[in-house]
Design an enzyme around this catalytic site. Structure first.
Site: not given
Length: 284
Positions: A125-126
């Site tokens: 997850h960025c």
């Protein structure tokens, strides 16, 4: 497209950074070094604008593309002869099941605590795209990072080059007003060049081995356990460097630098090194 997108401070910061780098590069560095109306000025402006537009397009694709949802009807077919590999839990050996989403997990899928759902071929997850990097947007994310590295290095070269020009005294006085822009640009571009280059190198390594960031860390543990048991661990999705590249970037070499994604398939099944074997299982 991703559903429910709302305001994100990190995404806003990235968008403003792209705008600032483009503005300072074209209207300060290129203008002061070559002049925008000169042949070198026009050439560099066109090239840098093309790179910047590609960054914007691939960044938007990374942000707004849904990384991949698990169909509500998905269930692993353990009797499928063409799919001899099924990922199982580390403990108990059962098929992977997400208690939070109440469905089975396809191979390489993982539950994201931020997105609160399972993501196909989840890498991580960025926060900078306010989205997961997964099956459907991984290539767009990779291409964005690649072009962002090129843009930052290009801008930094133009920054340094524009500083080497010996301006007349009247231009030196007016040039003092640009000092702040040069300082901010330098403080922004140098860390970006380093950080993005490291990130690009990391994902090139992952692509060459057909791994996700999650699979890399799980593979380190699996390798340690295998060595402890006297065996050798091999990543089941590693098909060889070229095959790994085509699996992620596409079979057409010319499309490797374009954010196309027609080659990725459903994300529910992936080719493995054991496809010619039967009855194989792997613990992930």
């Amino acid at each position: 497209m991703k559903q429910g997108f709302s305001f994100s401070l990190p995404v806003t910061v990235v968008a403003l950074s792209i705008f600032y780098v483009y503005f300072s590069t074209v209207f300060i560095f290129i203008e002061r070094w070559f002049g925008l109306m000169s042949s070198p000025g026009i050439f560099n402006t066109v090239i840098f604008t093309a790179i910047a537009l590609t960054c914007i397009f691939t960044y938007a694709a990374s942000v707004f593309t849904d990384p991949g949802r698990v169909p509500s009807t998905y269930a692993p077919d353990i009797e499928d002869a063409e799919n001899p590999i099924h990922e199982i839990k580390r403990k108990g050996g059962d098929l992977r099941y997400c208690q939070k989403c109440s469905h089975y997990k396809p191979p390489r899928a993982h539950h994201c605590r931020v997105c609160k759902r399972c993501v196909l071929r989840m890498d991580h997850h960025c926060i900078w795209i306010s989205n997961c990097v997964g099956h459907a947007n991984y290539k767009a994310f990779f291409i964005f990072v690649m072009y962002a590295v090129i843009a930052c290095i290009y801008s930094l070269v133009l920054l340094v080059g524009s500083l080497t020009i010996d301006y007349p005294k009247d231009e030196q006085q007016s040039g003092d007003s640009f000092r702040t822009a040069y300082v901010i640009s330098g403080l922004l571009l140098v860390p970006l060049c380093v950080a993005l280059s490291i990130l690009l190198g990391w994902h090139i390594y992952l692509i060459l081995h057909n791994k996700t960031t999650i699979e890399y860390h799980e593979g380190v543990r699996a390798m340690w356990l295998a060595e402890k048991g006297g065996s050798v661990y091999t990543h089941p999705y590693d098909l060889g460097a070229y095959e790994n590249l085509t699996e992620v970037l596409g079979s057409n070499v010319l499309s490797w630098v374009c954010p196309t994604s027609r080659h990725i398939g459903s994300g529910l099944r992936f080719q493995t090194a054991y496809d010619n074997l039967s009855g194989a299982s792997t613990t992930i």
